[in-house]
Design a protein around this motif. Structure first.
Motif, PDB file in Angstrom:
ATOM      1  N   ALA A   1      39.479  98.345 -10.715  1.00 27.33           N
ATOM      2  CA  ALA A   1      40.017  98.206  -9.358  1.00 27.33           C
ATOM      3  C   ALA A   1      40.959  97.013  -9.263  1.00 27.33           C
ATOM      4  O   ALA A   1      42.012  97.094  -8.614  1.00 27.33           O
ATOM      5  CB  ALA A   1      38.874  98.065  -8.353  1.00 27.33           C
TER       6      ALA A   1
ATOM      7  N   VAL B   1      40.088  92.753  -4.402  1.00 25.85           N
ATOM      8  CA  VAL B   1      40.500  94.149  -4.472  1.00 25.85           C
ATOM      9  C   VAL B   1      39.260  95.019  -4.355  1.00 25.85           C
ATOM     10  O   VAL B   1      38.286  94.822  -5.098  1.00 25.85           O
ATOM     11  CB  VAL B   1      41.249  94.468  -5.780  1.00 25.85           C
ATOM     12  CG1 VAL B   1      41.786  95.890  -5.738  1.00 25.85           C
ATOM     13  CG2 VAL B   1      42.378  93.472  -6.019  1.00 25.85           C
ATOM     14  N   GLU B   2      39.305  95.972  -3.426  1.00 23.07           N
ATOM     15  CA  GLU B   2      38.145  96.825  -3.166  1.00 23.07           C
ATOM     16  C   GLU B   2      38.548  98.292  -3.159  1.00 23.07           C
ATOM     17  O   GLU B   2      39.659  98.638  -2.744  1.00 23.07           O
ATOM     18  CB  GLU B   2      37.538  96.485  -1.806  1.00 23.07           C
ATOM     19  CG  GLU B   2      37.121  95.040  -1.635  1.00 23.07           C
ATOM     20  CD  GLU B   2      36.563  94.799  -0.247  1.00 23.07           C
ATOM     21  OE1 GLU B   2      35.355  95.034  -0.065  1.00 23.07           O
ATOM     22  OE2 GLU B   2      37.336  94.414   0.651  1.00 23.07           O
ATOM     23  N   PRO B   3      37.629  99.178  -3.559  1.00 19.25           N
ATOM     24  CA  PRO B   3      37.908 100.604  -3.391  1.00 19.25           C
ATOM     25  C   PRO B   3      37.974 100.968  -1.910  1.00 19.25           C
ATOM     26  O   PRO B   3      37.245 100.403  -1.091  1.00 19.25           O
ATOM     27  CB  PRO B   3      36.690 101.280  -4.058  1.00 19.25           C
ATOM     28  CG  PRO B   3      36.064 100.225  -4.915  1.00 19.25           C
ATOM     29  CD  PRO B   3      36.335  98.935  -4.217  1.00 19.25           C
ATOM     30  N   GLU B   4      38.844 101.887  -1.583  1.00 19.53           N
ATOM     31  CA  GLU B   4      38.889 102.369  -0.202  1.00 19.53           C
ATOM     32  C   GLU B   4      37.540 102.913   0.238  1.00 19.53           C
ATOM     33  O   GLU B   4      37.203 102.850   1.432  1.00 19.53           O
ATOM     34  CB  GLU B   4      39.946 103.466  -0.068  1.00 19.53           C
ATOM     35  CG  GLU B   4      41.374 102.966  -0.148  1.00 19.53           C
ATOM     36  CD  GLU B   4      42.389 104.083   0.016  1.00 19.53           C
ATOM     37  OE1 GLU B   4      41.977 105.275  -0.008  1.00 19.53           O
ATOM     38  OE2 GLU B   4      43.585 103.779   0.159  1.00 19.53           O
ATOM     39  N   ASN B   5      36.755 103.414  -0.698  1.00 20.92           N
ATOM     40  CA  ASN B   5      35.460 104.017  -0.373  1.00 20.92           C
ATOM     41  C   ASN B   5      34.307 103.012  -0.376  1.00 20.92           C
ATOM     42  O   ASN B   5      33.148 103.418  -0.245  1.00 20.92           O
ATOM     43  CB  ASN B   5      35.145 105.142  -1.363  1.00 20.92           C
ATOM     44  CG  ASN B   5      36.086 106.314  -1.211  1.00 20.92           C
ATOM     45  OD1 ASN B   5      36.500 106.645  -0.096  1.00 20.92           O
ATOM     46  ND2 ASN B   5      36.445 106.947  -2.309  1.00 20.92           N
TER      47      ASN B   5
ATOM     48  N   THR C   1      50.151  97.618  -5.048  1.00 23.61           N
ATOM     49  CA  THR C   1      49.426  97.202  -3.845  1.00 23.61           C
ATOM     50  C   THR C   1      49.501  95.683  -3.708  1.00 23.61           C
ATOM     51  O   THR C   1      49.617  95.148  -2.602  1.00 23.61           O
ATOM     52  CB  THR C   1      47.966  97.677  -3.919  1.00 23.61           C
ATOM     53  OG1 THR C   1      47.955  99.088  -4.110  1.00 23.61           O
ATOM     54  CG2 THR C   1      47.213  97.328  -2.656  1.00 23.61           C
TER      55      THR C   1
ATOM     56  N   SER D   1      41.898  90.783   1.395  1.00 24.67           N
ATOM     57  CA  SER D   1      41.339  91.967   0.759  1.00 24.67           C
ATOM     58  C   SER D   1      42.386  93.070   0.702  1.00 24.67           C
ATOM     59  O   SER D   1      43.007  93.405   1.719  1.00 24.67           O
ATOM     60  CB  SER D   1      40.109  92.466   1.535  1.00 24.67           C
ATOM     61  OG  SER D   1      39.728  93.756   1.094  1.00 24.67           O
TER      62      SER D   1
ATOM     63  N   LEU E   1      42.932  97.173  -0.523  1.00 28.05           N
ATOM     64  CA  LEU E   1      42.190  98.399  -0.794  1.00 28.05           C
ATOM     65  C   LEU E   1      42.993  99.300  -1.721  1.00 28.05           C
ATOM     66  O   LEU E   1      44.212  99.428  -1.573  1.00 28.05           O
ATOM     67  CB  LEU E   1      41.886  99.143   0.511  1.00 28.05           C
ATOM     68  CG  LEU E   1      41.061  98.391   1.558  1.00 28.05           C
ATOM     69  CD1 LEU E   1      40.837  99.282   2.774  1.00 28.05           C
ATOM     70  CD2 LEU E   1      39.739  97.912   0.985  1.00 28.05           C
TER      71      LEU E   1
ATOM     72  N   HIS F   1      36.661  93.833   3.278  1.00 26.32           N
ATOM     73  CA  HIS F   1      37.713  94.243   4.212  1.00 26.32           C
ATOM     74  C   HIS F   1      37.134  94.479   5.605  1.00 26.32           C
ATOM     75  O   HIS F   1      37.681  93.996   6.612  1.00 26.32           O
ATOM     76  CB  HIS F   1      38.373  95.519   3.698  1.00 26.32           C
ATOM     77  CG  HIS F   1      39.706  95.806   4.294  1.00 26.32           C
ATOM     78  ND1 HIS F   1      40.875  95.291   3.790  1.00 26.32           N
ATOM     79  CD2 HIS F   1      40.058  96.550   5.375  1.00 26.32           C
ATOM     80  CE1 HIS F   1      41.890  95.714   4.513  1.00 26.32           C
ATOM     81  NE2 HIS F   1      41.427  96.473   5.485  1.00 26.32           N
TER      82      HIS F   1
ATOM     83  N   PRO G   1      34.690  99.333   1.231  1.00 27.94           N
ATOM     84  CA  PRO G   1      35.459  98.177   1.708  1.00 27.94           C
ATOM     85  C   PRO G   1      34.596  97.100   2.359  1.00 27.94           C
ATOM     86  O   PRO G   1      34.800  96.731   3.524  1.00 27.94           O
ATOM     87  CB  PRO G   1      36.393  98.812   2.731  1.00 27.94           C
ATOM     88  CG  PRO G   1      35.572  99.908   3.342  1.00 27.94           C
ATOM     89  CD  PRO G   1      34.707 100.444   2.214  1.00 27.94           C
ATOM     90  N   THR G   2      33.654  96.533   1.631  1.00 24.20           N
ATOM     91  CA  THR G   2      32.700  95.614   2.251  1.00 24.20           C
ATOM     92  C   THR G   2      33.360  94.362   2.822  1.00 24.20           C
ATOM     93  O   THR G   2      33.113  93.979   3.966  1.00 24.20           O
ATOM     94  CB  THR G   2      31.607  95.200   1.246  1.00 24.20           C
ATOM     95  OG1 THR G   2      32.221  94.614   0.087  1.00 24.20           O
ATOM     96  CG2 THR G   2      30.770  96.392   0.826  1.00 24.20           C
TER      97      THR G   2
END
Length: 329
Positions: free
Chosen positions: A295, A216-220, A304, A266, A268, A225, A222-223
């Motif tokens: 997150a 799970v990654e922040p949209e800001n 999500t 992944s 987001l 992803h 997205p390494t």
């Protein structure tokens, strides 16, 4: 590349030096926020099914999972006679620095930690309390990393990467078998927050063939992803509420290889969902975690990640080096 054998060796090495952090089971229905609770911009919540556990890894030494990898890295170097008198140099958004400072203190060597100028003061203060010399450089993790690698080379110190060294990833991976045992082996899915990917790499390796890992990654930030989309690690711009702990601008090579090998997906989540998940963890469970940790919970709380009927899910609550003042009131 890391293997299950690397993780088993790490477990033997750091056994007795790290905490076996608890796991608590909560009712899946209680995992979702109250109707109408998400802040503006957060997706509508969906109630999960099956069983749900929280792994309370924020109770680890230094307040995050990173103590595992730091101790393994330093102990492995010492075994090889490669822990120099010059000590260790690390680059960190905060948590990895705390972990390496702690490990260095335990082993009686000097630590110097480079952090971005944006690192939270609570983390900087704790670094100094652990006896580390703290150097604040630039506004991104990448700036601190560049300065740290040069200092380590100049001083002949052991360089400690926050997430992309085999011994670091293997140490983080010791969390996986521990979690599997604590859930009685009845585990289908593990949700884990990803920045540079060291925790994901270790856990996915440890649980390969036993449970799937969802990043799970922040949209800001997205390494992973972006790397999966490009089929290679690539630089991304990083911002947002979780940038202090999930602030790597590129996923690690080890993490990318493991994700591709084990089929890690992944997801987001937006900042609003992360903020809301952090508040929900506090309001419902009196668990105070940092935004990066929240997150992973945000993916579940917002729907999500929607568990299948009967799916058994664990959420890694991996760090709590945060200022809790905004959770009160």
């Amino acid at each position: 590349m890391i293997t299950i054998e690397d993780i088993e060796a790490a477990a033997r090495r750091i056994g007795g030096r790290v905490r076996r952090t608890p796991v608590v089971e909560v009712t899946p229905e209680a995992g979702a926020p109250e109707a109408g609770a998400p802040e503006a911009g957060a997706p509508e919540a969906g109630a999960p099914a099956g069983r749900l556990w929280f792994k309370l890894e924020f109770l680890q030494h230094t307040g995050s999972f990173k103590a595992r990898g730091a101790l393994n890295h330093l102990l492995a170097a010492a075994e090889r006679g490669r822990l120099p008198d010059a000590g260790v140099v690390a680059a960190s958004g905060g948590n990895a620095g705390l972990a390496f400072a702690h490990a260095a203190d335990r082993l009686g060597v000097h630590a110097e930690v480079f952090v971005p100028e944006t690192a939270p003061e609570v983390k900087v203060a704790r670094l100094r309390a652990l006896g580390a010399d703290v150097v604040q450089v630039g506004v991104r993790y990448a700036d601190a990393y560049d300065a740290a690698t040069k200092r380590a080379e100049d001083r002949g110190a052991l360089f400690c990467h926050a997430y992309d060294q085999p011994a670091v990833c293997a140490g983080q991976g010791t969390l996986g078998p521990e979690l599997l045992e604590q859930t009685g082996g009845e585990l289908d899915t593990v949700l884990v927050a990803v920045g540079g990917g060291g925790l994901m790499a270790g856990v996915a390796t440890a649980l390969e063939g036993r449970a799937r890992v969802v990043a799970v990654e922040p949209e800001n930030a997205p390494t992973l992803h972006a790397a999966l989309a490009a089929d290679r690690p690539v630089d991304v711009s990083v911002s947002g509420v979780a940038a202090d702990s999930l602030g790597a601008s590129r996923v690690g090579e080890i993490a990318f290889d493991v994700a591709r090998r084990t089929g890690v997906a992944s997801l987001l989540v937006p900042d609003a969902a992360i903020v809301h998940a952090r508040r929900t963890l506090w309001d419902r469970y009196r668990v105070a975690v940092e935004h990066g940790t929240a997150a992973a919970a945000a993916a579940l709380f917002t729907g999500t990640h929607r568990p299948a009927p009967g799916e058994r899910v664990a959420v890694l609550l991996c760090g709590a080096n945060t200022d809790p003042s905004d959770l009160v009131g």
